[in-house]
Design a protein around this motif. Sequence first.
Motif, PDB file in Angstrom:
ATOM      1  N   VAL A 124       0.797  -1.382   0.071  1.00 46.11           N
ATOM      2  CA  VAL A 124      -0.068  -0.083   0.032  1.00 46.11           C
ATOM      3  C   VAL A 124       1.044   1.218  -0.023  1.00 46.11           C
ATOM      4  O   VAL A 124       1.564   1.324   0.702  1.00 46.11           O
ATOM      5  CB  VAL A 124      -0.892   0.168   1.350  1.00 46.11           C
ATOM      6  N   ILE A 125       0.569   2.124  -0.977  1.00 47.36           N
ATOM      7  CA  ILE A 125       1.390   3.409  -1.172  1.00 47.36           C
ATOM      8  C   ILE A 125       0.793   4.623  -0.545  1.00 47.36           C
ATOM      9  O   ILE A 125      -0.700   4.647  -0.959  1.00 47.36           O
ATOM     10  CB  ILE A 125       1.857   3.809  -2.486  1.00 47.36           C
ATOM     11  N   VAL A 126       0.945   5.251   0.403  1.00 46.55           N
ATOM     12  CA  VAL A 126       0.445   6.336   0.985  1.00 46.55           C
ATOM     13  C   VAL A 126       1.099   7.819   0.284  1.00 46.55           C
ATOM     14  O   VAL A 126       2.050   8.078   0.173  1.00 46.55           O
ATOM     15  CB  VAL A 126       0.288   6.645   2.369  1.00 46.55           C
ATOM     16  N   GLU A 127       0.034   8.545  -0.344  1.00 48.37           N
ATOM     17  CA  GLU A 127       0.496   9.914  -0.812  1.00 48.37           C
ATOM     18  C   GLU A 127       0.819  10.915   0.237  1.00 48.37           C
ATOM     19  O   GLU A 127       0.133  11.145   1.198  1.00 48.37           O
ATOM     20  CB  GLU A 127      -0.887  10.553  -1.532  1.00 48.37           C
ATOM     21  N   SER A 128       2.038  11.590   0.023  1.00 45.54           N
ATOM     22  CA  SER A 128       2.616  12.333   0.800  1.00 45.54           C
ATOM     23  C   SER A 128       2.864  13.738   0.063  1.00 45.54           C
ATOM     24  O   SER A 128       2.777  13.899  -1.151  1.00 45.54           O
ATOM     25  CB  SER A 128       4.130  11.902   1.360  1.00 45.54           C
ATOM     26  N   GLU A 129       3.205  14.737   0.523  1.00 42.33           N
ATOM     27  CA  GLU A 129       3.427  15.934  -0.108  1.00 42.33           C
ATOM     28  C   GLU A 129       4.947  16.101  -0.597  1.00 42.33           C
ATOM     29  O   GLU A 129       5.179  16.916  -1.296  1.00 42.33           O
ATOM     30  CB  GLU A 129       3.516  17.393   1.214  1.00 42.33           C
ATOM     31  N   GLU A 130       5.961  15.146  -0.628  1.00 43.26           N
ATOM     32  CA  GLU A 130       7.115  15.165  -1.112  1.00 43.26           C
ATOM     33  C   GLU A 130       6.963  14.693  -2.500  1.00 43.26           C
ATOM     34  O   GLU A 130       6.133  13.740  -2.822  1.00 43.26           O
ATOM     35  CB  GLU A 130       8.068  14.304  -0.065  1.00 43.26           C
ATOM     36  N   VAL A 131       7.880  14.956  -3.405  1.00 43.04           N
ATOM     37  CA  VAL A 131       8.021  14.537  -4.525  1.00 43.04           C
ATOM     38  C   VAL A 131       8.756  12.808  -4.604  1.00 43.04           C
ATOM     39  O   VAL A 131       9.501  12.657  -4.232  1.00 43.04           O
ATOM     40  CB  VAL A 131       8.796  15.169  -5.559  1.00 43.04           C
ATOM     41  N   GLY A 132       7.834  12.171  -5.194  1.00 44.17           N
ATOM     42  CA  GLY A 132       8.079  10.831  -5.364  1.00 44.17           C
ATOM     43  C   GLY A 132       7.401   9.764  -6.213  1.00 44.17           C
ATOM     44  O   GLY A 132       6.015   9.980  -6.025  1.00 44.17           O
ATOM     45  N   PHE A 133       7.684   8.904  -6.780  1.00 39.03           N
ATOM     46  CA  PHE A 133       6.976   8.197  -7.705  1.00 39.03           C
ATOM     47  C   PHE A 133       7.102   6.537  -7.451  1.00 39.03           C
ATOM     48  O   PHE A 133       8.239   6.253  -6.892  1.00 39.03           O
ATOM     49  CB  PHE A 133       7.043   8.379  -9.072  1.00 39.03           C
ATOM     50  N   VAL A 134       6.190   5.988  -7.739  1.00 38.14           N
ATOM     51  CA  VAL A 134       6.200   4.547  -7.295  1.00 38.14           C
ATOM     52  C   VAL A 134       5.559   3.620  -8.756  1.00 38.14           C
ATOM     53  O   VAL A 134       4.612   4.078  -9.161  1.00 38.14           O
ATOM     54  CB  VAL A 134       5.407   3.992  -6.252  1.00 38.14           C
ATOM     55  N   GLU A 135       6.348   2.680  -9.246  1.00 37.49           N
ATOM     56  CA  GLU A 135       5.952   1.760 -10.079  1.00 37.49           C
ATOM     57  C   GLU A 135       5.918   0.138  -9.528  1.00 37.49           C
ATOM     58  O   GLU A 135       7.011  -0.246  -8.992  1.00 37.49           O
ATOM     59  CB  GLU A 135       7.008   1.715 -11.300  1.00 37.49           C
ATOM     60  N   VAL A 136       4.890  -0.401  -9.498  1.00 41.03           N
ATOM     61  CA  VAL A 136       4.730  -1.726  -9.243  1.00 41.03           C
ATOM     62  C   VAL A 136       4.274  -2.632 -10.227  1.00 41.03           C
ATOM     63  O   VAL A 136       3.352  -2.541 -11.016  1.00 41.03           O
ATOM     64  CB  VAL A 136       3.457  -2.058  -8.042  1.00 41.03           C
ATOM     65  N   ASP A 137       5.354  -3.589 -10.689  1.00 40.49           N
ATOM     66  CA  ASP A 137       5.228  -4.167 -11.997  1.00 40.49           C
ATOM     67  C   ASP A 137       6.093  -5.426 -12.104  1.00 40.49           C
ATOM     68  O   ASP A 137       7.055  -5.683 -11.236  1.00 40.49           O
ATOM     69  CB  ASP A 137       5.646  -3.131 -13.263  1.00 40.49           C
ATOM     70  N   TYR A 138       5.938  -6.226 -13.283  1.00 42.49           N
ATOM     71  CA  TYR A 138       6.858  -7.430 -13.351  1.00 42.49           C
ATOM     72  C   TYR A 138       8.051  -6.691 -14.093  1.00 42.49           C
ATOM     73  O   TYR A 138       7.867  -5.964 -14.983  1.00 42.49           O
ATOM     74  CB  TYR A 138       6.304  -8.450 -14.176  1.00 42.49           C
ATOM     75  N   VAL A 168      19.096  -7.570  -0.760  1.00 42.34           N
ATOM     76  CA  VAL A 168      19.442  -8.410  -1.743  1.00 42.34           C
ATOM     77  C   VAL A 168      20.171  -7.813  -2.705  1.00 42.34           C
ATOM     78  O   VAL A 168      20.587  -6.513  -2.609  1.00 42.34           O
ATOM     79  CB  VAL A 168      18.084  -8.655  -2.540  1.00 42.34           C
ATOM     80  N   GLU A 169      20.839  -8.427  -3.818  1.00 45.16           N
ATOM     81  CA  GLU A 169      21.632  -8.015  -4.975  1.00 45.16           C
ATOM     82  C   GLU A 169      20.858  -7.634  -6.018  1.00 45.16           C
ATOM     83  O   GLU A 169      19.638  -7.962  -6.320  1.00 45.16           O
ATOM     84  CB  GLU A 169      22.802  -9.000  -4.835  1.00 45.16           C
ATOM     85  N   ALA A 170      21.555  -6.855  -7.004  1.00 45.70           N
ATOM     86  CA  ALA A 170      20.989  -6.349  -8.116  1.00 45.70           C
ATOM     87  C   ALA A 170      20.419  -7.635  -8.995  1.00 45.70           C
ATOM     88  O   ALA A 170      19.643  -7.498  -9.567  1.00 45.70           O
ATOM     89  CB  ALA A 170      21.816  -5.752  -9.161  1.00 45.70           C
ATOM     90  N   LYS A 171      21.265  -8.848  -8.874  1.00 48.52           N
ATOM     91  CA  LYS A 171      20.877  -9.997  -9.517  1.00 48.52           C
ATOM     92  C   LYS A 171      19.731 -10.620  -9.273  1.00 48.52           C
ATOM     93  O   LYS A 171      19.122 -11.466  -9.767  1.00 48.52           O
ATOM     94  CB  LYS A 171      22.036 -11.100  -9.617  1.00 48.52           C
ATOM     95  N   ASP A 172      19.061 -10.324  -8.144  1.00 51.05           N
ATOM     96  CA  ASP A 172      17.965 -10.673  -7.430  1.00 51.05           C
ATOM     97  C   ASP A 172      16.618  -9.945  -8.081  1.00 51.05           C
ATOM     98  O   ASP A 172      15.526 -10.476  -7.722  1.00 51.05           O
ATOM     99  CB  ASP A 172      17.951 -10.694  -6.114  1.00 51.05           C
ATOM    100  N   LEU A 173      16.808  -9.102  -8.907  1.00 50.21           N
ATOM    101  CA  LEU A 173      15.888  -8.223  -9.131  1.00 50.21           C
ATOM    102  C   LEU A 173      15.109  -8.810 -10.650  1.00 50.21           C
ATOM    103  O   LEU A 173      14.037  -8.456 -11.042  1.00 50.21           O
ATOM    104  CB  LEU A 173      16.172  -6.656  -9.413  1.00 50.21           C
ATOM    105  N   THR A 174      15.913  -9.421 -11.518  1.00 56.42           N
ATOM    106  CA  THR A 174      15.522  -9.980 -12.693  1.00 56.42           C
ATOM    107  C   THR A 174      14.378 -10.771 -12.514  1.00 56.42           C
ATOM    108  O   THR A 174      14.346 -11.789 -11.918  1.00 56.42           O
ATOM    109  CB  THR A 174      16.666 -10.388 -13.568  1.00 56.42           C
ATOM    110  N   GLU A 175      13.304 -10.710 -13.840  1.00 54.81           N
ATOM    111  CA  GLU A 175      12.339 -11.685 -13.542  1.00 54.81           C
ATOM    112  C   GLU A 175      11.552 -11.445 -12.516  1.00 54.81           C
ATOM    113  O   GLU A 175      11.054 -12.820 -12.018  1.00 54.81           O
ATOM    114  CB  GLU A 175      12.694 -13.063 -14.387  1.00 54.81           C
ATOM    115  N   LYS A 176      11.358 -10.672 -11.925  1.00 49.88           N
ATOM    116  CA  LYS A 176      10.487 -10.473 -10.478  1.00 49.88           C
ATOM    117  C   LYS A 176       9.553  -9.368 -10.500  1.00 49.88           C
ATOM    118  O   LYS A 176       9.501  -8.370 -11.489  1.00 49.88           O
ATOM    119  CB  LYS A 176      11.615 -10.404  -9.429  1.00 49.88           C
ATOM    120  N   HIS A 177       8.496  -9.370  -9.743  1.00 54.38           N
ATOM    121  CA  HIS A 177       7.566  -8.204  -9.359  1.00 54.38           C
ATOM    122  C   HIS A 177       8.286  -7.457  -8.257  1.00 54.38           C
ATOM    123  O   HIS A 177       8.569  -7.800  -7.172  1.00 54.38           O
ATOM    124  CB  HIS A 177       6.271  -8.792  -8.865  1.00 54.38           C
TER     125      HIS A 177
END
Length: 303
Positions: A124-138, A168-177
């Motif tokens: 769950v993402i809560v909107e704040s006054e600060e600038v920031g963007f979120v992408e939830v995807d594969y 975790v490491e960068a290699k753990d990000l591939t083919e993941k949500h």
Amino acid sequence: MNMKKLAPVAMTALLFGSAIVPVASANEQHATEAEVPQIQIDPVHIFNNTRGTVEDVRVGENITYYTVKDGEQINVLEMTKDTLVFDNTGKKVDLQKGDKVIAYTFANKPQKYIYPPQFNPEVVIVESEEVGFVEVDYYFEDLTNTYDMLKLNIGNETELLNAKSEKVEAKDLTEKHLVVFYTASTKSIPAQTTPSKVIVLDDYPATTTNPVNEEIDKIITSDSYEVAGTKMVPLRIIAEKLGFKVDSTGKGAILTKGNMSYTLKRGETTFGYNKALRTLKVAPTLKDTKTYVPVEFVEEYLK
């Protein structure tokens, strides 16, 4: 887009039933290095997303129910102490009445046929006054997301975690949500960004000693019996130890965790695994008010 990407995308489109995940932000204008062009594409269905303002909070024994309203639409978020809650900059926050939120739930999770609709979100993402963007995807092997809309360039300062807040490491990000937090992206196609934080939703790294597995081994040793040469073990207590939500159906149970779901019925060897069917050697049984399953089900599907 190469064939390696086409296969997962095509399969996802067949299985899931919601829209591609949009970026959640503190405001509606994207503070990018340069404006990212809008591309019209057919949606790929990975997550349901639920938007709105928290209007009511009801605390249960193990679950807290948040009523979220967006115009005339009302939804309920079922959340536990393990549900991930961040603001749009990646800071952990406590969800409160009045918060504007967007909740992301794997679209293939079983859903109760009740009104208002209830969701058990991954994050769950809560909107704040600060600038920031979120992408939830594969994200694919080259760290581009669905339909090549965003590519990740992992920097030295990027914080990489799993859902348990373990590094975790960068290699753990591939083919993941992934849950990706960032503040700017380029004008290129795909847009590129160096995120401030990335969270892997799918799994946790294996460790040499796992206290949970040790507990489960003790349960199997102390509470099991045999049917036709197959060791039967209690389903609910083991599944919950492994982080699954267990819902009784009266004739069996539905287990959910992340993008995994299992539907089992007592007396039937066939069970549902997401949108597919699998077979057990021995059907789940009822003993002393508890449902028991073959130990192979735990070892092959739950651990």
